[in-house]
Design a protein around this motif. Sequence first.
Motif, PDB file in Angstrom:
ATOM      1  N   ILE A  82       0.830  -1.211   0.000  1.00 56.18           N
ATOM      2  CA  ILE A  82       0.000   0.000   0.000  1.00 56.18           C
ATOM      3  C   ILE A  82       0.861   1.257   0.000  1.00 56.18           C
ATOM      4  CG2 ILE A  82      -1.658   1.338   1.378  1.00 56.18           C
ATOM      5  CD1 ILE A  82      -2.830  -1.390   2.272  1.00 56.18           C
ATOM      6  N   GLU A  83       2.001   1.204   0.666  1.00 54.15           N
ATOM      7  CA  GLU A  83       2.869   2.388   0.788  1.00 54.15           C
ATOM      8  C   GLU A  83       3.706   2.630  -0.465  1.00 54.15           C
ATOM      9  OE1 GLU A  83       5.143   1.678   4.258  1.00 54.15           O
ATOM     10  OE2 GLU A  83       3.453   1.975   5.653  1.00 54.15           O
ATOM     11  N   ARG A  84       3.804   1.615  -1.348  1.00 50.57           N
ATOM     12  CA  ARG A  84       4.605   1.780  -2.563  1.00 50.57           C
ATOM     13  C   ARG A  84       3.850   2.571  -3.619  1.00 50.57           C
ATOM     14  NH1 ARG A  84       5.488  -4.041  -1.977  1.00 50.57           N
ATOM     15  NH2 ARG A  84       7.167  -4.325  -0.464  1.00 50.57           N
ATOM     16  N   SER A  85       4.514   2.834  -4.744  1.00 45.51           N
ATOM     17  CA  SER A  85       3.951   3.739  -5.763  1.00 45.51           C
ATOM     18  C   SER A  85       2.976   3.075  -6.723  1.00 45.51           C
ATOM     19  CB  SER A  85       5.091   4.370  -6.573  1.00 45.51           C
ATOM     20  OG  SER A  85       5.875   3.353  -7.187  1.00 45.51           O
ATOM     21  N   ASP A  86       2.886   1.721  -6.753  1.00 40.02           N
ATOM     22  CA  ASP A  86       1.979   1.026  -7.668  1.00 40.02           C
ATOM     23  C   ASP A  86       0.552   1.132  -7.132  1.00 40.02           C
ATOM     24  OD1 ASP A  86       0.450  -0.852  -9.117  1.00 40.02           O
ATOM     25  OD2 ASP A  86       2.233  -2.029  -9.572  1.00 40.02           O
ATOM     26  N   ILE A  87      -0.230   2.063  -7.688  1.00 40.20           N
ATOM     27  CA  ILE A  87      -1.550   2.344  -7.115  1.00 40.20           C
ATOM     28  C   ILE A  87      -2.531   1.194  -7.310  1.00 40.20           C
ATOM     29  CG2 ILE A  87      -1.315   4.843  -7.307  1.00 40.20           C
ATOM     30  CD1 ILE A  87      -3.101   4.718  -9.788  1.00 40.20           C
ATOM     31  N   LEU A  88      -2.376   0.422  -8.393  1.00 38.98           N
ATOM     32  CA  LEU A  88      -3.294  -0.695  -8.619  1.00 38.98           C
ATOM     33  C   LEU A  88      -3.044  -1.805  -7.599  1.00 38.98           C
ATOM     34  CD1 LEU A  88      -5.544  -2.050 -10.177  1.00 38.98           C
ATOM     35  CD2 LEU A  88      -3.840  -2.890 -11.816  1.00 38.98           C
ATOM     36  N   LYS A  89      -1.780  -2.142  -7.370  1.00 34.77           N
ATOM     37  CA  LYS A  89      -1.480  -3.171  -6.371  1.00 34.77           C
ATOM     38  C   LYS A  89      -1.849  -2.698  -4.968  1.00 34.77           C
ATOM     39  CE  LYS A  89       1.849  -6.254  -8.507  1.00 34.77           C
ATOM     40  NZ  LYS A  89       3.129  -6.968  -8.343  1.00 34.77           N
ATOM     41  N   ALA A  90      -1.668  -1.396  -4.726  1.00 32.52           N
ATOM     42  CA  ALA A  90      -2.072  -0.840  -3.436  1.00 32.52           C
ATOM     43  C   ALA A  90      -3.574  -0.999  -3.239  1.00 32.52           C
ATOM     44  CB  ALA A  90      -1.667   0.625  -3.342  1.00 32.52           C
ATOM     45  N   TYR A  91      -4.335  -0.714  -4.291  1.00 31.88           N
ATOM     46  CA  TYR A  91      -5.788  -0.886  -4.236  1.00 31.88           C
ATOM     47  C   TYR A  91      -6.132  -2.346  -3.982  1.00 31.88           C
ATOM     48  CZ  TYR A  91     -10.660  -0.991  -5.786  1.00 31.88           C
ATOM     49  OH  TYR A  91     -12.027  -1.189  -5.842  1.00 31.88           O
ATOM     50  N   ARG A  92      -5.447  -3.254  -4.667  1.00 34.75           N
ATOM     51  CA  ARG A  92      -5.701  -4.685  -4.492  1.00 34.75           C
ATOM     52  C   ARG A  92      -5.370  -5.140  -3.075  1.00 34.75           C
ATOM     53  NH1 ARG A  92      -9.306  -5.645  -8.116  1.00 34.75           N
ATOM     54  NH2 ARG A  92      -8.631  -5.476 -10.280  1.00 34.75           N
ATOM     55  N   ALA A  93      -4.280  -4.613  -2.523  1.00 30.84           N
ATOM     56  CA  ALA A  93      -3.897  -4.991  -1.161  1.00 30.84           C
ATOM     57  C   ALA A  93      -4.946  -4.533  -0.142  1.00 30.84           C
ATOM     58  CB  ALA A  93      -2.532  -4.392  -0.820  1.00 30.84           C
ATOM     59  N   LYS A  94      -5.463  -3.318  -0.339  1.00 25.63           N
ATOM     60  CA  LYS A  94      -6.523  -2.813   0.563  1.00 25.63           C
ATOM     61  C   LYS A  94      -7.768  -3.687   0.476  1.00 25.63           C
ATOM     62  CE  LYS A  94      -5.096   2.025   0.048  1.00 25.63           C
ATOM     63  NZ  LYS A  94      -5.472   3.343  -0.540  1.00 25.63           N
ATOM     64  N   GLU A  95      -8.141  -4.050  -0.757  1.00 24.36           N
ATOM     65  CA  GLU A  95      -9.323  -4.886  -0.944  1.00 24.36           C
ATOM     66  C   GLU A  95      -9.115  -6.279  -0.358  1.00 24.36           C
ATOM     67  OE1 GLU A  95     -12.588  -4.207  -2.666  1.00 24.36           O
ATOM     68  OE2 GLU A  95     -11.716  -2.483  -1.627  1.00 24.36           O
ATOM     69  N   LEU A  96      -7.919  -6.832  -0.504  1.00 26.70           N
ATOM     70  CA  LEU A  96      -7.647  -8.165   0.048  1.00 26.70           C
ATOM     71  C   LEU A  96      -7.724  -8.134   1.570  1.00 26.70           C
ATOM     72  CD1 LEU A  96      -6.954 -11.068  -0.665  1.00 26.70           C
ATOM     73  CD2 LEU A  96      -4.526 -10.465  -0.532  1.00 26.70           C
ATOM     74  N   MET A  97      -7.161  -7.100   2.182  1.00 28.16           N
ATOM     75  CA  MET A  97      -7.236  -6.959   3.648  1.00 28.16           C
ATOM     76  C   MET A  97      -8.697  -6.860   4.101  1.00 28.16           C
ATOM     77  SD  MET A  97      -4.095  -4.339   4.539  1.00 28.16           S
ATOM     78  CE  MET A  97      -4.422  -4.390   6.294  1.00 28.16           C
ATOM     79  N   ARG A  98      -9.470  -6.070   3.373  1.00 25.73           N
ATOM     80  CA  ARG A  98     -10.887  -5.893   3.736  1.00 25.73           C
ATOM     81  C   ARG A  98     -11.652  -7.197   3.609  1.00 25.73           C
ATOM     82  NH1 ARG A  98     -15.566  -5.169   1.078  1.00 25.73           N
ATOM     83  NH2 ARG A  98     -14.537  -5.092  -0.986  1.00 25.73           N
ATOM     84  N   LEU A  99     -11.471  -7.903   2.497  1.00 25.33           N
ATOM     85  CA  LEU A  99     -12.226  -9.131   2.244  1.00 25.33           C
ATOM     86  C   LEU A  99     -11.821 -10.261   3.191  1.00 25.33           C
ATOM     87  CD1 LEU A  99     -12.179  -8.981  -1.650  1.00 25.33           C
ATOM     88  CD2 LEU A  99     -14.186  -8.719  -0.184  1.00 25.33           C
ATOM     89  N   VAL A 100     -10.531 -10.347   3.485  1.00 27.53           N
ATOM     90  CA  VAL A 100     -10.074 -11.358   4.438  1.00 27.53           C
ATOM     91  C   VAL A 100     -10.747 -11.148   5.791  1.00 27.53           C
ATOM     92  CG1 VAL A 100      -8.085 -12.060   5.844  1.00 27.53           C
ATOM     93  CG2 VAL A 100      -7.878 -11.932   3.358  1.00 27.53           C
ATOM     94  N   GLY A 101     -10.857  -9.879   6.217  1.00 26.56           N
ATOM     95  CA  GLY A 101     -11.503  -9.577   7.487  1.00 26.56           C
ATOM     96  C   GLY A 101     -13.007  -9.790   7.472  1.00 26.56           C
ATOM     97  N   GLU A 102     -13.652  -9.470   6.338  1.00 20.13           N
ATOM     98  CA  GLU A 102     -15.111  -9.555   6.266  1.00 20.13           C
ATOM     99  C   GLU A 102     -15.618 -10.977   6.010  1.00 20.13           C
ATOM    100  OE1 GLU A 102     -16.547  -6.853   3.344  1.00 20.13           O
ATOM    101  OE2 GLU A 102     -15.963  -5.042   4.459  1.00 20.13           O
ATOM    102  N   ILE A 103     -14.945 -11.707   5.142  1.00 23.88           N
ATOM    103  CA  ILE A 103     -15.467 -13.009   4.698  1.00 23.88           C
ATOM    104  C   ILE A 103     -14.998 -14.151   5.598  1.00 23.88           C
ATOM    105  CG2 ILE A 103     -15.427 -14.689   2.809  1.00 23.88           C
ATOM    106  CD1 ILE A 103     -15.397 -12.330   0.881  1.00 23.88           C
TER     107      ILE A 103
END
Length: 420
Positions: free
Chosen positions: A361-382
């Motif tokens: 998330i802290e790196r410059s690749d905004i797409l991977k950062a977005y994916r990492a945020k979504e993965l963290m959210r889904l792991v917690g929710e599902i």
Amino acid sequence: MIKSNSAYDFAGIYADEGISGTSIKNRDSFMRMLQDARDGQIDMIITKNISRFGRNTIDCLKCIRELRSLNVDVYFEKENLHSLAKEGELLLSLLAALAQQEIISHSENVKWGKRRKFEKGDIGSIAWDNITGYSKNKSGEVIIVEDQAVIIRRIYKEFLAGNGTNRIADKLNEEKIPLIRGKKWMTSHIQVLLTHEKYSGDTLFQRQITPDPMNKRQVKNQGQVPQYYCKDSHPAIVDKEIWDCVQLEIELRKRYCEEHSVNRYQSFKYKDTLPLTGKIICGHCNHSFVIKVSNRLIDKGTAYYECSMNRTGYRQPKKAGCDCINQTRLNRDDPKQIFIDAWNHLVENKELYEAEWLGVIERSDILKAYRAKELMRLVGEIGIIDMMSYELMIQTLSHIEIETDGRLRVVFLCGTKICS
């Protein structure tokens, strides 16, 4: 003039209000006048000047020649010229050519003026009412049409959730959500909405141009004239980060298909039968695994996955280019269980992976950062899953790599890898 002359019988007025004379295609009254002449209802046409009759030399002369063959005279008041006169066609050719050149010259002057405005970032000349999601208020300011903007934001969200343009269009049609122009949603509509920079609040001037002012047909600007890009020119419908992520995702999907020789990034058609179609990749040749049916005596008729570049059958010769040595086979339902196990591993060990995700998330690749945020959210929710969800898979999984020795690697979209 006609009604005051007893020698004339008035046949009517043929006028196309506000229609350009550069082409006769859309001039309904003009076409009706020609048909009446063919039907013998007209023997003379009086027009103010040549430019009113037509500004396209070819169209103008073609119509006049047809009328002459019908013995119908065209009288041009300003030029005091009759088309049936001997010198008529030569003069008409010269005058019509001048009228056409006047149009071209005027068009170039208008284009020059527009380009000067484009250089300054002036968006006043843009037809905002023709752009889905936007309009202008009484003061001439660009405003967002919220009921249309909601649909656009949904399309961007669903695309980043792993859905393809076909599936998004199908879902909108299934829910009977009307296209803004009242037609059925098509893949092309979704593609245009996903790539139009105006939804990010920016404007690319001269995306399309009109090379020929006579036919007025627009074409894509591929370097014929300069383009001008203006940032923050109007209110954005989609957050800039989301818009940028979608553009990167479009390129990622295209590159994935090229690298692994698959026709589609994912296929909703097989979501219930073969949901991981195109997602199982050979670690040796980088091609995708495909479903095959065994001819071996021990498991004849059994469906299994194998590298598409590996030869099939014991005595069959290899096809051209089919030289992969990876003979690993996966049972039809193995990929589902592989994903389930990998997902549950993430859930059970999320504390171990959080540092990795935060680093992404802290790196410059905004797409991977977005994916990492979504993965963290889904792991917690599902949490833990017992069955594979197609929607969860397309939203989080990049692919599963299979090595020649049977070892596998599950690669998630944010870059996280789980090996076995």
